[in-house]
Design an enzyme around this catalytic site. Structure first.
Site, PDB file in Angstrom:
ATOM      1  CG  ASP A  96      -1.544   1.253   1.579  1.00  0.00           C
ATOM      2  OD1 ASP A  96      -1.369   1.767   2.704  1.00  0.00           O
ATOM      3  OD2 ASP A  96      -2.196   1.790   0.679  1.00  0.00           O
ATOM      4  CG  ASP A 112      -1.640   7.700   0.437  1.00  0.00           C
ATOM      5  OD1 ASP A 112      -2.515   7.531  -0.427  1.00  0.00           O
ATOM      6  OD2 ASP A 112      -0.689   8.481   0.309  1.00  0.00           O
TER       7      ASP A 112
HETATM    8  C1  XBP Z   1      -5.283   6.240   1.005  1.00  0.00           C
HETATM    9  C2  XBP Z   1      -6.345   7.133   0.485  1.00  0.00           C
HETATM   10  C3  XBP Z   1      -6.009   8.146  -0.547  1.00  0.00           C
HETATM   11  C4  XBP Z   1      -5.372   9.383  -0.015  1.00  0.00           C
HETATM   12  C5  XBP Z   1      -5.655  10.593  -0.869  1.00  0.00           C
HETATM   13  O1  XBP Z   1      -4.657   5.561  -0.011  1.00  0.00           O
HETATM   14  O2  XBP Z   1      -7.465   6.996   0.885  1.00  0.00           O
HETATM   15  O3  XBP Z   1      -7.183   8.478  -1.124  1.00  0.00           O
HETATM   16  O4  XBP Z   1      -5.841   9.682   1.257  1.00  0.00           O
HETATM   17  O5  XBP Z   1      -5.303  10.408  -2.189  1.00  0.00           O
HETATM   18  P1  XBP Z   1      -3.888   4.168   0.242  1.00  0.00           P
HETATM   19  P2  XBP Z   1      -6.279  10.884  -3.381  1.00  0.00           P
HETATM   20  O6  XBP Z   1      -4.739   3.094  -0.323  1.00  0.00           O
HETATM   21  O7  XBP Z   1      -2.586   4.297  -0.479  1.00  0.00           O
HETATM   22  O8  XBP Z   1      -3.675   4.009   1.717  1.00  0.00           O
HETATM   23  O9  XBP Z   1      -6.762  12.257  -3.025  1.00  0.00           O
HETATM   24  O10 XBP Z   1      -5.408  10.864  -4.592  1.00  0.00           O
HETATM   25  O11 XBP Z   1      -7.397   9.894  -3.457  1.00  0.00           O
HETATM   26 MG    MG Z   2      -2.808   3.235   3.446  1.00  0.00          MG
END
Ligand code: XBP
Ligand code: MG
Length: 249
Positions: free
Chosen positions: A8, A10
Site C-alpha cells: 500500500d 499512503d
Molecule cells: C489512502 C487514500 C487516498 C489518499 C488521498 O490511499 O485513501 O485516497 O488519502 O489520495 P492508500 P487521493 O490506499 O494508499 O492508503 O486524493 O489521490 O485519493
Molecule cells: Mg494506506
C-alpha cells in the site's frame, strides 16, 4: 513459493496522509473557502477511502448536498490538491517509513516482483517514488485507485496488481496500514502484514497475520502489536520467506 510483495502507499510506504491533509487545506484557501481540516478532523474523514470521495462526504455532511456548481468546484479542488501534494512531496519532506527501503532492496536483489496497490491518484505515487527511489523505480507494477472499478475496502486494486504481476495471491504478501486496506488485501486472497500508521491509530488491524509498529531496522527494532513476531523486531525477506513456506507452503 513467495514471488511478490505488494505495498500500500499512503501510511505504508510513507506517512503521506498529513501531506494530503495540508494540500487539501491549501486548495481550500486558494479557492477562498473557509474550510479547514485539523488532524483530528482528518482522522475521522479517513474512514472514507479516496480523496474525491472524502471531499464529497465532507461537503455533503457539512455543507449540504452539492449543486452542479459545487460539484464542479470539488473537482477543481481535488485536481489542485493533487498538484499541491506533488509539490509538498517533491519538496522532500517525506522519508520512507522504517524498513521500507531495506525490504524493497532485499526483495529486488532476490528477484521478487514488487508492486504498489493504492487508493491514491497515480501522480501522487509517481511523485513519492521519484523522490524516495532516486536510483530508479523498483516497482514492477503500480495499481492505483482511479484504475480500479471500486476503491478499498473492495479488493479491486489488489486484484489488479496481482493480474499485472502475473502471480497468484498465494504467491504474494501485502503490506497495509488501514482497516479498509487490510480488508481489501484479504478479500483479494492475500496474507497481510499491517504496519500501524500515524492516522490509523484507532483502526482494527484484525485479519493481518502480523501487526507491527513498522517493518523495523536492525538498529531500530519495531514493536509487535499482534500475530507473527519477527526475529530481532525486523521484517526481513528471509523471515517473510520462511513464514510463507510454513503458512502457505
Ligand atoms: C489512502 C487514500 C487516498 C489518499 C488521498 O490511499 O485513501 O485516497 O488519502 O489520495 P492508500 P487521493 O490506499 O494508499 O492508503 O486524493 O489521490 O485519493
Ligand atoms: Mg494506506
Amino acid at each position: 513459493m513467495l514471488k511478490a510483495l505488494i505495498f500500500d502507499v499512503d501510511g505504508t510506504l510513507a506517512e503521506t496522509e498529513d501531506l494530503h491533509r495540508q494540500a487539501f487545506n491549501r486548495a481550500f484557501a486558494e479557492m477562498g473557502l473557509d474550510w479547514h481540516w485539523s488532524p483530528e478532523r482528518y482522522a475521522d474523514l479517513l474512514t472514507v477511502m479516496g480523496g474525491k470521495e472524502r471531499l464529497a462526504h465532507y461537503v455533503a455532511t457539512e455543507h449540504g448536498e452539492p449543486d452542479a456548481a459545487r460539484r464542479a468546484q470539488m473537482g477543481e479542488i481535488h485536481d489542485r490538491k493533487t498538484h499541491l501534494y506533488g509539490d509538498l512531496v517533491t519538496g522532500g519532506a517525506l522519508p520512507l517509513r522504517p524498513g521500507i527501503a531495506r525490504l524493497v532492496e532485499e526483495a529486488r536483489r532476490a528477484g521478487l516482483r514488487l508492486a504498489v496497490a493504492s487508493t491514491t491518484s497515480r501522480p501522487n505515487v509517481d511523485a513519492l517514488i521519484a523522490v524516495n527511489f532516486p536510483d530508479g523505480d523498483p516497482f514492477d507494477v503500480v495499481a492505483c485507485g482511479d484504475e480500479a472499478e471500486r476503491k478499498k475496502p473492495h479488493p479491486d486494486v489488489f486484484l489488479l496488481a496481482l493480474e499485472r504481476l502475473g502471480v497468484a495471491a498465494s504467491e504474494a504478501i501485502a503490506f497495509e496500514d488501514s482497516v479498509a486496506g487490510i480488508r481489501s488485501a484479504l478479500d483479494a486472497g492475500l496474507p497481510v502484514v499491517a504496519t500501524r500508521s500515524r492516522y490509523t491509530g484507532g483502526h482494527s488491524l484484525d485479519g493481518a497475520f502480523s501487526a507491527v509498529s513498522d517493518l523495523g531496522e536492525p538498529e531500530m527494532p519495531h514493536t509487535r502489536l499482534s500475530g507473527t513476531a519477527w526475529p530481532g523486531g525486523v521484517v526481513t525477506l528471509e523471515a517473510l520467506t520462511a513464514w510463507h513456506a510454513r503458512a502457505v507452503g
